[in-house]
Design a protein around this motif. Sequence first.
Motif, short mmCIF file in Angstrom:
data_model
loop_
_atom_site.label_atom_id
_atom_site.label_comp_id
_atom_site.label_asym_id
_atom_site.label_seq_id
_atom_site.Cartn_x
_atom_site.Cartn_y
_atom_site.Cartn_z
N PRO A 191 0.82 -1.22 0.00
CA PRO A 191 0.00 0.00 0.00
C PRO A 191 0.85 1.27 0.00
CG PRO A 191 -0.02 -1.01 2.16
CD PRO A 191 0.71 -1.95 1.28
N VAL A 192 1.91 1.29 0.80
CA VAL A 192 2.78 2.47 0.90
C VAL A 192 4.20 1.98 1.12
CG1 VAL A 192 3.25 4.62 2.12
CG2 VAL A 192 0.90 3.81 1.95
N ASP A 193 5.14 2.55 0.36
CA ASP A 193 6.57 2.29 0.60
C ASP A 193 7.08 3.34 1.57
OD1 ASP A 193 6.42 0.18 -1.12
OD2 ASP A 193 7.14 1.30 -2.86
N PHE A 194 7.02 3.03 2.86
CA PHE A 194 7.32 4.03 3.87
C PHE A 194 8.78 4.45 3.88
CE2 PHE A 194 3.50 1.98 5.61
CZ PHE A 194 2.73 3.09 5.87
N GLU A 231 8.95 8.02 -3.51
CA GLU A 231 7.52 7.82 -3.62
C GLU A 231 6.79 9.16 -3.48
OE1 GLU A 231 5.75 5.08 -4.35
OE2 GLU A 231 7.66 4.10 -4.70
N PRO A 232 5.63 9.32 -4.11
CA PRO A 232 4.84 10.55 -3.92
C PRO A 232 4.37 10.67 -2.48
CG PRO A 232 3.59 8.91 -5.16
CD PRO A 232 4.99 8.38 -5.06
N ARG A 233 4.50 11.87 -1.94
CA ARG A 233 4.18 12.09 -0.53
C ARG A 233 2.69 12.34 -0.31
NH1 ARG A 233 8.65 13.17 2.56
NH2 ARG A 233 10.48 12.26 1.59
N MET A 234 2.03 12.98 -1.25
CA MET A 234 0.65 13.41 -1.02
C MET A 234 -0.34 12.26 -1.07
SD MET A 234 0.97 16.53 -0.38
CE MET A 234 -0.76 16.96 -0.36
N VAL A 235 -0.05 11.23 -1.85
CA VAL A 235 -1.01 10.11 -1.97
C VAL A 235 -1.14 9.35 -0.65
CG1 VAL A 235 -1.50 7.95 -3.16
CG2 VAL A 235 -0.69 9.92 -4.44
N PRO A 236 -0.05 8.90 -0.02
CA PRO A 236 -0.22 8.23 1.29
C PRO A 236 -0.84 9.14 2.34
CG PRO A 236 1.96 7.81 0.40
CD PRO A 236 1.37 8.88 -0.44
N ALA A 237 -0.47 10.43 2.32
CA ALA A 237 -1.06 11.35 3.30
C ALA A 237 -2.56 11.48 3.08
CB ALA A 237 -0.38 12.72 3.20
N TYR A 254 -9.83 0.67 1.83
CA TYR A 254 -9.00 1.67 1.16
C TYR A 254 -7.61 1.15 0.80
CZ TYR A 254 -12.60 4.91 2.75
OH TYR A 254 -13.80 5.55 2.97
N TYR A 255 -7.34 -0.11 1.03
CA TYR A 255 -6.04 -0.69 0.69
C TYR A 255 -5.75 -0.58 -0.81
CZ TYR A 255 -2.13 -4.00 0.91
OH TYR A 255 -0.90 -4.58 0.84
N PRO A 256 -6.66 -0.99 -1.71
CA PRO A 256 -6.36 -0.86 -3.14
C PRO A 256 -6.21 0.59 -3.59
CG PRO A 256 -8.20 -2.35 -2.77
CD PRO A 256 -7.96 -1.64 -1.49
N LEU A 257 -6.89 1.51 -2.93
CA LEU A 257 -6.79 2.92 -3.30
C LEU A 257 -5.37 3.45 -3.09
CD1 LEU A 257 -8.68 5.15 -4.34
CD2 LEU A 257 -9.02 5.85 -1.97
#
Length: 665
Positions: free
Chosen positions: A89-92, A97-103, A156-159
């Motif tokens: 879901p997120v590469d922490f 990686e884009p910052r705004m999408v996980p936020a 919201y995992y796939p999102l």
Amino acid sequence: MSSQAAGNQTPDATEDYSYGSWYIDEPQGGMEPKPEGTVILCQASVSPNLFHACLASLSVLVLLLLALLVRRRQLWPHCGYSRPGLPSPVDFLAEDEPRMVPAAVFMVLFSSLCLLLPDEDSLPFLTLIWTPFQGTSAAERGLWKMLALLYYPLLYYPLAACATTRHRAASLLGSMLSWVHFGVQVWQKVECPQAPKIYKFYSLLASLPLFLGLGFLSIWYPVQLVRSFSRRSGADSQGLQGSLAEEYLKDLLRRKKLESSSHTSKRNFLSRAWICFKHHIYIPQQGFRLPLKLVISATLSGTAIYQVALLLVVSVVPTMQTVRSGITTDVSYLLAGFGIVLSDDKQEVVELVKYHLWALEVCYISALVLSCSLTFFVQIHSLVRHRANLRALYRGAALDLDTRPQSSHASREVIFCWMSFSAYQTAFTCLGLLIQQIIFFLGTTALTFLVFIPVLHGRNLLLLRALAYSWPFWLILVIAVTLQNMAAHWAFLDTHHGRPELTNRRALYAVTFLLFQINTLVGILVASCRVLLSALHNAIHLCQMDLSLLPPRVATFDPGYHIYRNFLKIEVSQSHPAVTAFCTLLLREQRPQLRPPVLRPEDEEEGVQLLQTKEPTAKGAGPRASHSRARWGLAYTLLHNPALQAFRKPALPGASGNWVNGAQA
């Protein structure tokens, strides 16, 4: 008489002695009056249960399609290699990686949690597949609500996973899924903007961060899909992480220009205030980016401030306004029952009670504004401390405050603290804001009703009268403290040969003995102030995990600070910019095709030029000396990297002998 009365009545004109006909003000026909402000439950055209069932099915379908695009690594020998795998879901720990999408996804997830708490149907789609769910008890509904805490992350995992797959089909799936989620939420709120829970518009106002996150995702995914058609596949996916690390090292190795004292002395007040302001407010610096976990934590903290403030407002302020508007002259009798007589005029009593309720409402809102402002500025200042701590750890400094040796390697406890950091930060922000609201509300209410209103109207001067009756006590304390300070400065301290020394010791001992009991009373007041200041300081800084609320010797017993230290260990050991830049340079030498097109041959010598401390014409400033200094600087940087300590020869299994940095001791 009774028989005569009975005889005068005809059978058709019988009287109704039921209690319902005694009150003519009640509505006829069995209709009960509805309380003012009551919201009728809205009946949507499409049931929310059907909406959730469709969204859950669509999320599962998108997750299966993403699994076909992701190839997992080999789980164990000859098993599972290059098979469909679960997308991340997120590469922490990734810097590219884009910052705004996980936020945005975490903002949506936390907003869903806030909407879940007052809702009774925690899992709406269960009523479609399991009819007995509608008649469950309160305890069983609590169990289903706890299970819903796992349902919404899965929903919201796939999102979030569509952004990490890095495929054109994933962008298409993300666009479709974000549009569906955003459209469903807008549809539900447009049809039913009011809800009976807590406040009629609470559900709509609490959904604003959810709309913001889903709206951003519904725009971001189509933009990425369009960009994927306008550029070559993977043209700029490589080298971004290395470029960020290289920018950090260039900024670190760049020669700092020292400002002269004459230039510093010429600064005016505004420039000095701006410099002081920059030390407390986070301003992005070139060559440094906060880790993704800290960006997510800052976003969640802002969302938590909004959600908690909204809940505190809508749960108290409308009720106080309703009570104030419903005050009648009967309140004078209620107050008289408690022995309180404000005035002989009942209408004046009504106005006084309304005025005091209005003052109480102002105190509540003022305390809430002050609490939100302090929490927000504390979170902004925490970002400055995060950057300072990370840069110190990148240089090899120690963050621990205790004298016990701490390992910089990863462990089970460190990994657990890293996983739970953002969630704990959000919880600390919510609880800290709630505690601040209680403390500030009590303080503002006491000041308003004991000082401001009595002084303004000249009545009910209870506090001032108490101070007037006890003025000898306060006068003696003030005189005793003042005399002791003056005597300590003028009578018991003398300067000989430039060094302060004690003098008049007999008088010092006598004064200390005589003022012992008065100093005891002063100590009680000082102890009370210490308790109040400690409680206020800890309440304000409760949401600040980078600061321990305990003394330095026992700072490690603070659970929040303990989690923060372990979180930094993972971030430094797994995503060190020096290691990233070094590995990027190695890969660039082995595979020249990975070199970015903007890199010029002369740029490779920039690090060498930055390390020059003398003029090029000086002795020992030739090319070989420059290369030596550059290599020595790189070796020194890598030597203090916690990420490489586990791979040195003494740390490797099977290493024999006592070795220190490659040389036998």
